[in-house]
Design a protein around this motif. Structure first.
Motif, short mmCIF file in Angstrom:
data_model
loop_
_atom_site.label_atom_id
_atom_site.label_comp_id
_atom_site.label_asym_id
_atom_site.label_seq_id
_atom_site.Cartn_x
_atom_site.Cartn_y
_atom_site.Cartn_z
N LYS A 42 78.58 54.15 36.92
CA LYS A 42 77.65 54.51 37.98
C LYS A 42 76.27 53.91 37.71
O LYS A 42 75.50 53.68 38.64
N ALA A 43 75.95 53.65 36.46
CA ALA A 43 74.66 53.06 36.10
C ALA A 43 74.68 51.54 36.22
O ALA A 43 73.64 50.90 36.17
N GLU A 76 81.99 57.38 34.93
CA GLU A 76 80.63 57.94 34.98
C GLU A 76 79.61 56.91 34.48
O GLU A 76 78.54 56.74 35.07
N CYS A 77 79.94 56.21 33.41
CA CYS A 77 79.05 55.18 32.86
C CYS A 77 78.84 54.05 33.86
O CYS A 77 77.73 53.51 33.98
#
Length: 81
Positions: free
Chosen positions: A46-47, A43-44
């Motif tokens: 994705k940035a 998820e991290c």
């Protein structure tokens, strides 16, 4: 380097982690927390990438006041420069 201990997680079983310090020279926060799991890392990412010289850690919400205190200490010290 001179680290000022702000506090450890008051609910930790062993008194070892998570922990928050302020570097009194650079006025930066130094955080020790739990390693994240693969799903959180995905998820991290994705940035954007997380360079090898950086890390993502997880801190419990019960430490919000401790982090606020550390921010206040760092900010006050930086203003004294």
């Amino acid at each position: 380097m001179s680290l000022r201990l702000i506090a450890k997680d008051p609910n930790t079983d062993t008194g070892q982690s998570p922990t928050v310090w302020v570097d009194e020279e650079t006025h930066e926060l130094v955080l020790q927390g739990w390693k994240i799991d693969a799903a959180t890392m995905a998820e991290c990412l994705k940035a954007g990438i997380i360079p090898d010289h950086e890390a993502v850690v997880r801190l419990p919400t019960r430490m919000i006041q401790i982090i606020r205190e550390a921010c206040d200490v760092a900010e006050r010290r930086a203003q004294l420069r």
